[in-house]
Write an enzyme that holds these catalytic residues in place. Structure first.
Site, short mmCIF file in Angstrom:
data_model
loop_
_atom_site.label_atom_id
_atom_site.label_comp_id
_atom_site.label_asym_id
_atom_site.label_seq_id
_atom_site.Cartn_x
_atom_site.Cartn_y
_atom_site.Cartn_z
N GLU A 106 33.85 20.27 -5.13
CA GLU A 106 35.29 20.02 -5.16
C GLU A 106 35.82 20.13 -6.58
OE1 GLU A 106 35.60 16.78 -1.54
OE2 GLU A 106 35.83 16.14 -3.60
N CYS A 119 39.84 18.52 -12.96
CA CYS A 119 38.46 18.05 -13.13
C CYS A 119 37.53 19.09 -12.49
CB CYS A 119 38.32 16.69 -12.47
SG CYS A 119 36.67 16.03 -12.61
N CYS A 126 23.17 16.84 -9.18
CA CYS A 126 22.86 16.44 -10.55
C CYS A 126 21.48 15.81 -10.58
CB CYS A 126 23.90 15.44 -11.06
SG CYS A 126 23.72 15.05 -12.83
N CYS A 130 22.09 8.82 -12.63
CA CYS A 130 22.87 7.65 -13.07
C CYS A 130 23.11 6.77 -11.84
CB CYS A 130 24.19 8.09 -13.70
SG CYS A 130 23.94 9.10 -15.17
N CYS A 133 26.58 6.54 -9.80
CA CYS A 133 27.29 7.79 -9.49
C CYS A 133 26.76 8.36 -8.18
CB CYS A 133 27.08 8.80 -10.61
SG CYS A 133 27.90 10.37 -10.28
N CYS A 354 36.57 9.55 -9.31
CA CYS A 354 35.21 9.73 -9.85
C CYS A 354 34.18 9.06 -8.95
CB CYS A 354 35.08 9.08 -11.23
SG CYS A 354 36.16 9.74 -12.45
N1 SAH Z 1 27.39 14.21 -16.30
C1 SAH Z 1 28.60 14.05 -17.04
C2 SAH Z 1 29.85 14.41 -16.26
C3 SAH Z 1 29.98 13.91 -14.84
S1 SAH Z 1 30.42 12.24 -14.54
C4 SAH Z 1 28.71 12.65 -17.58
O1 SAH Z 1 27.85 11.83 -17.27
O2 SAH Z 1 29.61 12.38 -18.36
C5 SAH Z 1 31.96 12.03 -15.25
C6 SAH Z 1 32.35 10.55 -15.33
O3 SAH Z 1 32.48 10.04 -13.99
C7 SAH Z 1 31.31 9.68 -16.00
O4 SAH Z 1 31.77 9.23 -17.22
C8 SAH Z 1 31.19 8.47 -15.10
O5 SAH Z 1 31.61 7.32 -15.77
C9 SAH Z 1 32.20 8.67 -14.04
N2 SAH Z 1 31.69 8.15 -12.79
C10 SAH Z 1 30.63 8.56 -12.05
N3 SAH Z 1 30.52 7.81 -10.95
C11 SAH Z 1 31.51 6.90 -10.99
C12 SAH Z 1 31.93 5.86 -10.12
N4 SAH Z 1 31.31 5.61 -9.00
N5 SAH Z 1 33.01 5.14 -10.49
C13 SAH Z 1 33.68 5.40 -11.62
N6 SAH Z 1 33.33 6.37 -12.46
C14 SAH Z 1 32.25 7.11 -12.16
#
Ligand code: SAH
Length: 383
Positions: A106, A119, A126, A130, A133, A354
């Protein structure tokens, strides 16, 4: 914020031909030389592709007939196919885009009074894992090609009626969708150079932001490769907690990450880095965590912190911090002189915020039904 679904098709439908979206300006010039054309012709074609958002060589009126025919026979302008698109109450818009090999990601557009941010994803899935995420729960499929990265912007720009230069709808791009952009370095840098190029989308360096979980050596490499803005996903200011949330921290702990950030800043005048900090209830949102963050930011006086309230997804063990804790955390940072923004949650009624993909991925059958409908000529519009 993006997702993978299985789609039984080749979304480009142009097997064997060269996709011109895969080239940055130099690459396109080289390609034109290779096919026996003058390199400046490449720049003419580039303008058609990115300024006029034209994918039909037949309509590129200032390109000679013979060249148009040659391009038609050997090349195509192949953005990902829109499987469906959907608008949220607040104007946020998302597109489900089919990629070669049967997956989809998306792209999300977030309009605000003074800017419009797109975005963009860099990988299908990935591998960084993390913990907070939802992309992590899907595992890693593959890197996106240059065409698939810049194509997300091409599709959104075309849909939004984007105009380059004046009145552009997409004023900012953030590489904050699915994937770790620094692990798909070459394709992401090429795509970002098309975002920046005057013959491409023409965005200033401050308006193209790459967000990384903290791949230290690649931050240095990026710094030498292209002028864009950097965002670093921090989420915790002590190693123990950060390693738990962002396992990559074990390899590149906070001190090394901050040293790379200092090197980034040293190479650029008047630049800043944004540190993203997702606030999770009882995990990293307490006054002691704010104190640790303040201490870290003291050595980064030109930088800012972007607080993101955690966006929940099915199956996650984390919760969004309470409104009072979020406010207190921000106030504590502001009082200590740390420039701190609070990201407003956008598009959550269409799961476009996000980290909100897991729920959609579980629902594969509906996506495939939508896709089939589209193949049969129905308009797969989900809103
Ligand atoms: N891999 C890169 C880019 C993808 S994530 C990175 O780690 O920066 C982009 C942003 O999305 C990250 O900063 C993370 O804080 C945010 N993110 C991921 N999952 C999230 C969630 N469940 N709630 C809020 N922010 C989230």
């Amino acid at each position: 914020m993006n997702q993978v679904v299985a789609i039984p098709s080749d979304p480009t439908g142009a097997a064997g031909k060269v996709n011109l979206l895969d080239f940055d300006r130099q690459g396109l010039r080289d390609f034109f030389t290779q096919i026996g054309e003058k390199p400046y012709r490449a720049e003419q074609v580039m303008k058609w592709i990115y300024h006029h958002l034209e994918d039909d060589f037949g309509k590129m009126t200032d390109v000679g007939k013979a060249l148009r025919a040659k391009l038609e026979a050997t090349c195509y302008v192949g953005p990902p196919k829109t499987l469906f698109e959907k608008a949220a109450q607040d104007g946020t818009h998302k597109w489900l885009l089919g990629m070669d090999g049967g997956s989809a990601v998306e792209a999300v557009y977030i309009p605000e009074p003074t800017r419009g941010t797109l975005c963009v994803s860099s990988q299908i899935g990935c591998g960084l894992n993390c913990q907070f995420c939802s992309t992590a729960t899907q595992g890693f499929n593959r890197n996106l090609s240059t065409a698939e990265v810049i194509g997300q912007m091409w599709v959104a720009a075309k849909y939004l009626g984007n105009v380059t230069h004046q009145n552009r709808r997409i004023t900012n791009v953030v590489m904050m969708g699915m994937g770790e952009p620094l692990l798909n370095f070459d394709n992401v840098v090429k795509a970002m150079s098309l975002m920046r190029d005057d013959l491409g989308f023409g965005l200033a360096s401050k308006r193209v932001t790459l967000s990384t979980a903290g791949l230290v050596p690649m931050i240095d490499k990026l710094s030498e490769s292209i002028d864009v803005s950097l965002a670093v996903s921090l989420h915790a200011a002590n190693d123990e907690l950060r390693t738990e949330l962002v396992p990559l921290n074990k390899r590149y702990p906070i001190a090394e990450l901050m040293a790379a950030c200092q090197r980034w800043l040293a190479r650029r005048a008047r630049t800043s880095i944004t540190f993203e900090y997702t606030l999770m209830k009882g995990v990293n949102d307490q006054p002691e965590h704010a104190r640790q963050l303040i201490k870290l930011m003291r050595r980064m006086p030109t930088c800012k912190v972007n607080l993101i309230p955690f966006n929940p997804f099915p199956g996650t063990r984390f919760e969004r911090s309470g409104a009072d804790d979020i406010r207190a955390f921000q106030t504590q940072l502001l009082n200590a002189g740390v420039l701190t923004m609070l990201r407003r949650t956008r598009g959550d009624d269409i799961d476009a915020a996000c980290g909100q993909l897991k729920g959609q991925v579980l629902d594969r059958t509906r996506r495939q039904a939508e896709f089939r409908k589209r193949l049969e000529g129905g308009v797969a519009h989900a809103s």
